[in-house]
Design a protein around this motif. Structure first.
Motif, PDB file in Angstrom:
ATOM      1  N   ASN A  65      -8.064  12.276 -28.350  1.00 40.98           N
ATOM      2  CA  ASN A  65      -8.203  12.164 -26.917  1.00 40.98           C
ATOM      3  C   ASN A  65      -7.340  11.817 -26.004  1.00 40.98           C
ATOM      4  OD1 ASN A  65     -10.224  14.159 -27.196  1.00 40.98           O
ATOM      5  ND2 ASN A  65     -12.017  12.640 -27.327  1.00 40.98           N
ATOM      6  N   ARG A  66      -7.149  10.510 -26.791  1.00 41.67           N
ATOM      7  CA  ARG A  66      -6.236   9.620 -25.728  1.00 41.67           C
ATOM      8  C   ARG A  66      -4.578  10.025 -26.107  1.00 41.67           C
ATOM      9  NH1 ARG A  66      -3.759   7.006 -22.572  1.00 41.67           N
ATOM     10  NH2 ARG A  66      -3.000   4.831 -22.771  1.00 41.67           N
ATOM     11  N   ALA A  67      -4.604  10.582 -27.143  1.00 43.03           N
ATOM     12  CA  ALA A  67      -2.905  11.318 -27.415  1.00 43.03           C
ATOM     13  C   ALA A  67      -2.866  12.542 -26.437  1.00 43.03           C
ATOM     14  CB  ALA A  67      -2.957  11.920 -28.858  1.00 43.03           C
ATOM     15  N   LEU A  68      -3.891  13.356 -26.395  1.00 43.34           N
ATOM     16  CA  LEU A  68      -3.861  14.412 -25.309  1.00 43.34           C
ATOM     17  C   LEU A  68      -3.483  13.801 -23.953  1.00 43.34           C
ATOM     18  CD1 LEU A  68      -6.726  16.776 -26.734  1.00 43.34           C
ATOM     19  CD2 LEU A  68      -4.249  17.471 -26.797  1.00 43.34           C
ATOM     20  N   ASP A  69      -4.260  12.841 -23.713  1.00 43.91           N
ATOM     21  CA  ASP A  69      -3.906  12.275 -22.305  1.00 43.91           C
ATOM     22  C   ASP A  69      -2.697  11.992 -22.081  1.00 43.91           C
ATOM     23  OD1 ASP A  69      -6.497  12.763 -21.698  1.00 43.91           O
ATOM     24  OD2 ASP A  69      -7.223  10.494 -21.920  1.00 43.91           O
ATOM     25  N   VAL A  70      -2.104  11.247 -23.330  1.00 42.58           N
ATOM     26  CA  VAL A  70      -0.428  10.651 -23.207  1.00 42.58           C
ATOM     27  C   VAL A  70       0.344  12.094 -23.181  1.00 42.58           C
ATOM     28  CG1 VAL A  70       1.192   9.481 -24.643  1.00 42.58           C
ATOM     29  CG2 VAL A  70      -0.911   8.572 -24.175  1.00 42.58           C
ATOM     30  N   LEU A  71       0.348  12.945 -23.938  1.00 40.51           N
ATOM     31  CA  LEU A  71       0.853  14.130 -23.823  1.00 40.51           C
ATOM     32  C   LEU A  71       1.253  14.881 -22.540  1.00 40.51           C
ATOM     33  CD1 LEU A  71      -0.154  15.327 -27.687  1.00 40.51           C
ATOM     34  CD2 LEU A  71       2.189  14.683 -26.861  1.00 40.51           C
ATOM     35  N   ARG A  72      -0.145  15.039 -22.151  1.00 39.48           N
ATOM     36  CA  ARG A  72      -0.182  15.511 -20.754  1.00 39.48           C
ATOM     37  C   ARG A  72       0.655  14.729 -19.731  1.00 39.48           C
ATOM     38  NH1 ARG A  72      -6.276  16.833 -22.219  1.00 39.48           N
ATOM     39  NH2 ARG A  72      -5.924  18.980 -22.563  1.00 39.48           N
ATOM     40  N   ARG A  73       0.506  13.451 -19.664  1.00 38.86           N
ATOM     41  CA  ARG A  73       0.993  12.647 -18.330  1.00 38.86           C
ATOM     42  C   ARG A  73       2.586  12.414 -18.854  1.00 38.86           C
ATOM     43  NH1 ARG A  73      -2.666   8.963 -19.446  1.00 38.86           N
ATOM     44  NH2 ARG A  73      -1.068   7.440 -20.072  1.00 38.86           N
ATOM     45  N   GLN A  74       2.996  12.554 -20.149  1.00 41.22           N
ATOM     46  CA  GLN A  74       4.418  11.939 -20.371  1.00 41.22           C
ATOM     47  C   GLN A  74       5.214  13.018 -21.116  1.00 41.22           C
ATOM     48  OE1 GLN A  74       4.879   8.065 -22.255  1.00 41.22           O
ATOM     49  NE2 GLN A  74       2.796   7.517 -21.607  1.00 41.22           N
ATOM     50  N   ARG A  75       4.870  14.193 -20.885  1.00 44.64           N
ATOM     51  CA  ARG A  75       5.505  15.325 -21.714  1.00 44.64           C
ATOM     52  C   ARG A  75       6.892  15.600 -20.921  1.00 44.64           C
ATOM     53  NH1 ARG A  75       1.197  20.142 -21.707  1.00 44.64           N
ATOM     54  NH2 ARG A  75       0.619  20.271 -19.586  1.00 44.64           N
ATOM     55  N   THR A  76       6.954  15.277 -19.609  1.00 39.41           N
ATOM     56  CA  THR A  76       8.206  15.552 -18.998  1.00 39.41           C
ATOM     57  C   THR A  76       9.125  14.564 -18.945  1.00 39.41           C
ATOM     58  OG1 THR A  76       6.920  14.861 -16.899  1.00 39.41           O
ATOM     59  CG2 THR A  76       7.203  17.473 -17.328  1.00 39.41           C
ATOM     60  N   ALA A  77       8.473  13.298 -19.290  1.00 39.78           N
ATOM     61  CA  ALA A  77       9.431  12.128 -19.170  1.00 39.78           C
ATOM     62  C   ALA A  77       9.664  11.436 -20.513  1.00 39.78           C
ATOM     63  CB  ALA A  77       8.614  10.855 -18.573  1.00 39.78           C
ATOM     64  N   ARG A  78       9.176  12.041 -21.431  1.00 43.72           N
ATOM     65  CA  ARG A  78       9.235  11.655 -23.142  1.00 43.72           C
ATOM     66  C   ARG A  78       9.596  12.686 -24.095  1.00 43.72           C
ATOM     67  NH1 ARG A  78       7.617   6.607 -25.617  1.00 43.72           N
ATOM     68  NH2 ARG A  78       6.217   6.027 -23.762  1.00 43.72           N
ATOM     69  N   THR A  79      10.324  12.598 -24.928  1.00 44.58           N
ATOM     70  CA  THR A  79      10.526  13.366 -26.073  1.00 44.58           C
ATOM     71  C   THR A  79       9.464  13.107 -27.171  1.00 44.58           C
ATOM     72  OG1 THR A  79      12.290  12.221 -27.154  1.00 44.58           O
ATOM     73  CG2 THR A  79      12.971  14.025 -25.655  1.00 44.58           C
ATOM     74  N   PHE A  80       8.826  14.015 -27.943  1.00 42.84           N
ATOM     75  CA  PHE A  80       7.932  13.773 -28.645  1.00 42.84           C
ATOM     76  C   PHE A  80       8.379  14.271 -30.114  1.00 42.84           C
ATOM     77  CE2 PHE A  80       5.233  13.618 -25.004  1.00 42.84           C
ATOM     78  CZ  PHE A  80       4.745  12.446 -25.026  1.00 42.84           C
ATOM     79  N   ALA A  81       7.562  14.881 -31.113  1.00 48.17           N
ATOM     80  CA  ALA A  81       8.071  15.199 -32.448  1.00 48.17           C
ATOM     81  C   ALA A  81       8.900  16.264 -32.165  1.00 48.17           C
ATOM     82  CB  ALA A  81       6.928  15.443 -33.367  1.00 48.17           C
ATOM     83  N   PRO A  82      10.226  16.319 -32.686  1.00 46.00           N
ATOM     84  CA  PRO A  82      11.162  17.556 -32.312  1.00 46.00           C
ATOM     85  C   PRO A  82      10.689  18.824 -32.733  1.00 46.00           C
ATOM     86  CG  PRO A  82      12.397  15.625 -33.366  1.00 46.00           C
ATOM     87  CD  PRO A  82      10.729  15.318 -33.539  1.00 46.00           C
ATOM     88  N   GLU A  83       9.860  18.799 -34.073  1.00 42.44           N
ATOM     89  CA  GLU A  83       9.523  20.066 -34.623  1.00 42.44           C
ATOM     90  C   GLU A  83       8.184  20.801 -33.810  1.00 42.44           C
ATOM     91  OE1 GLU A  83       7.316  17.133 -37.130  1.00 42.44           O
ATOM     92  OE2 GLU A  83       9.028  17.324 -35.782  1.00 42.44           O
ATOM     93  N   LEU A  84       7.538  20.051 -32.850  1.00 44.92           N
ATOM     94  CA  LEU A  84       6.663  20.288 -32.180  1.00 44.92           C
ATOM     95  C   LEU A  84       6.777  20.403 -30.648  1.00 44.92           C
ATOM     96  CD1 LEU A  84       3.740  17.921 -33.707  1.00 44.92           C
ATOM     97  CD2 LEU A  84       4.167  20.385 -34.266  1.00 44.92           C
ATOM     98  N   GLU A  85       7.834  20.014 -30.184  1.00 42.61           N
ATOM     99  CA  GLU A  85       8.458  20.016 -28.672  1.00 42.61           C
ATOM    100  C   GLU A  85       7.787  21.117 -27.980  1.00 42.61           C
ATOM    101  OE1 GLU A  85       9.496  17.608 -25.988  1.00 42.61           O
ATOM    102  OE2 GLU A  85       9.897  17.179 -28.078  1.00 42.61           O
ATOM    103  N   TRP A  86       8.130  22.567 -28.153  1.00 41.74           N
ATOM    104  CA  TRP A  86       7.964  23.761 -27.613  1.00 41.74           C
ATOM    105  C   TRP A  86       6.514  23.824 -27.405  1.00 41.74           C
ATOM    106  CZ3 TRP A  86       5.397  27.940 -29.282  1.00 41.74           C
ATOM    107  CH2 TRP A  86       5.279  28.142 -30.646  1.00 41.74           C
ATOM    108  N   GLN A  87       5.609  23.513 -28.771  1.00 39.98           N
ATOM    109  CA  GLN A  87       4.270  23.664 -28.653  1.00 39.98           C
ATOM    110  C   GLN A  87       3.529  22.795 -27.746  1.00 39.98           C
ATOM    111  OE1 GLN A  87       4.166  23.459 -32.966  1.00 39.98           O
ATOM    112  NE2 GLN A  87       3.009  25.225 -33.044  1.00 39.98           N
ATOM    113  N   LEU A  88       3.856  21.617 -27.530  1.00 42.11           N
ATOM    114  CA  LEU A  88       3.275  20.645 -26.918  1.00 42.11           C
ATOM    115  C   LEU A  88       3.531  20.558 -25.172  1.00 42.11           C
ATOM    116  CD1 LEU A  88       4.176  17.348 -29.013  1.00 42.11           C
ATOM    117  CD2 LEU A  88       2.216  18.809 -29.072  1.00 42.11           C
ATOM    118  N   GLN A  89       4.435  21.383 -24.821  1.00 38.19           N
ATOM    119  CA  GLN A  89       4.816  21.786 -23.405  1.00 38.19           C
ATOM    120  C   GLN A  89       3.728  22.602 -22.826  1.00 38.19           C
ATOM    121  OE1 GLN A  89       7.072  20.136 -21.748  1.00 38.19           O
ATOM    122  NE2 GLN A  89       7.785  19.101 -23.564  1.00 38.19           N
ATOM    123  N   SER A  90       3.140  23.468 -23.511  1.00 31.75           N
ATOM    124  CA  SER A  90       2.194  24.267 -22.986  1.00 31.75           C
ATOM    125  C   SER A  90       0.774  24.102 -22.953  1.00 31.75           C
ATOM    126  CB  SER A  90       2.353  25.885 -23.523  1.00 31.75           C
ATOM    127  OG  SER A  90       1.434  26.611 -22.794  1.00 31.75           O
TER     128      SER A  90
END
Length: 420
Positions: A65-90
């Motif tokens: 749940n904490r990871a989901l919070d981080v992803l929602r807040r920082q997905r425009t300011a930070r890059t995450f796992a390259p192979e998951l990048e497009w899936q984490l944007q929506s």
């Protein structure tokens, strides 16, 4: 909170591995921060409500749940796992993807991927083991420093440099890539062996035996054996070596906290379940053409395990196995162990001759059990004063109270004029 401390240590590696799979290796520090947040949250909530029925699941859900919070807040300011990048944007794909990555089978796979990532070929062995201890086993810098006779600052620098190397990978190691897996597997074997060995007879300033290190090494080796590419004869040999030595842990230290030598251990108190498992792994390790140091170490341990009493030990076979080990991985420590085995087979004078013939024995001068071995054999020869001097030299090099008490007792035996 001792139970909680053990739980947190056990779960830390699983949580960091899963989060790093989501965030990317370059965000390892973020993954560790999320794990720390989950642990702090657990301490707060459990203090008020008590520990949940399934604390492991509670911790993993909190981290997710904490990871989901981080992803929602920082997905425009930070890059995450390259192979998951497009899936984490929506938002449509974000939750299902994270749920899948936190499934039990995925976490086990991520643990293995993290293990191989820690054994990066650009890292020296000590850095690989330090990363395994911190990331996968939840050890603090102080605990790692204690295990490897270093300082907090030195370990912090070592880990920091190692993590910078990991960050260049961006993603966790791909354990489905058979060629790369096989190429890095020897480094993983070595790191796990060093981890176990440090627990079984290490240089910690606090204690000579660290059972928790042995258990962690065995746990990670079991995970390796569950992967199709990891079930090699060498991995089986490593598992056999660990199991056969771990079987003696109940007798390595007596009820008073004193070290007990192999010759003095009550073999009826050995863990015979681990002995049986170790012998099974040793049999499985014989399926390939390669003979490694792990095969020979496990076979030597099996000779001891099969002897119901010390007097039943087949020392001739053990000496022959050490001869072979010296051709595969020559070292003064192996030569010293061989000399002790020769002493058991042919008498203390022959053992002393073998020690004196070790070509590079000057490398043993800082090792307390070199002088201790000389002391034991001189004592058996009846030369009590010479033996006492050797034990005194060993005592000056002792690394922890357990070793010091053991050597103090040997000095007292010399002063009493005991035969051994």
């Amino acid at each position: 909170m001792e139970h909680s401390d053990h739980l947190f240590r056990r779960e830390a590696g699983r949580m960091v591995a899963a989060l790093t799979r989501v965030f990317g290796v370059h965000n390892l520090a973020l993954a560790e921060d999320v794990v720390q947040d989950a642990f702090c949250r657990a301490l707060e909530v459990w203090k008020l409500r008590g520990m949940p029925e399934n604390p492991s699941a509670w911790l993993m859900a909190t981290a997710k749940n904490r990871a989901l919070d981080v992803l929602r807040r920082q997905r425009t300011a930070r890059t995450f796992a390259p192979e998951l990048e497009w899936q984490l944007q929506s938002e449509l794909t974000l939750v299902p993807v994270v749920e899948e990555l936190f499934a039990a089978h995925a976490i086990k796979d991520d643990l293995l991927r993290m293990m191989f990532s820690c054994c990066h070929p650009r890292l020296p062995e000590e850095a690989q083991v330090a990363l395994v201890l911190q990331i996968l086993c939840g050890f603090s810098a102080d605990e790692i420093a204690g295990a490897f006779v270093s300082t907090h600052a030195a370990i912090e620098k070592r880990i920091m440099r190692a993590k910078k190397v990991l960050a260049t990978s961006k993603r966790l190691f791909d354990v489905a890539a058979s060629v790369e897996f096989s190429a890095r597997l020897p480094a993983v074997h070595r790191a796990l062996y060093l981890l176990f060995n440090e627990g079984y007879h290490g240089a910690s300033a606090e204690t000579a035996v660290r059972v928790e290190l042995c258990r962690e090494a065995m746990r990670l080796t079991a995970i390796l054996l569950e992967h199709p590419l990891g079930t090699t004869p060498v991995t089986y040999a490593l598992a056999a070596l660990m199991g056969l030595h771990a079987a003696r842990l109940p007798t390595r230290v007596d009820a008073s906290g004193n070290l007990t030598t192999l010759l003095d251990q009550d073999r009826s108190q050995w863990d015979h379940g681990l002995v049986a498992e170790g012998l099974k792994f040793l049999e499985l390790s014989a399926s390939g053409p390669e003979i490694t140091e792990y095969h020979l170490g496990a076979t030597i341990a099996s000779v001891h395990a099969r002897a119901l009493r010390m007097d039943d030990t087949d020392w001739e076979t053990i000496v022959a196995l050490y001869d072979t080990l010296l051709t595969i991985r020559p070292s003064p420590i192996v030569a010293l162990n061989r000399a002790v085995a020769v002493a058991q087979k042919e008498g203390p004078e022959r053992g002393l001759e073998e020690i004196r013939s070790i070509a590079d024995r000057d490398r043993l001068t800082a090792y307390p059990f070199y002088s201790a071995a000389l002391g034991e054999l001189e004592l058996r020869c009846g030369r009590h004063e010479t033996a006492r001097e050797h034990f005194g030299a060993a005592l000056a090099l002792a690394r922890n109270p357990m070793e010091r008490r053991f050597l103090d007792r040997r000095i007292s035996a010399c002063e009493r004029g005991d035969a051994q």
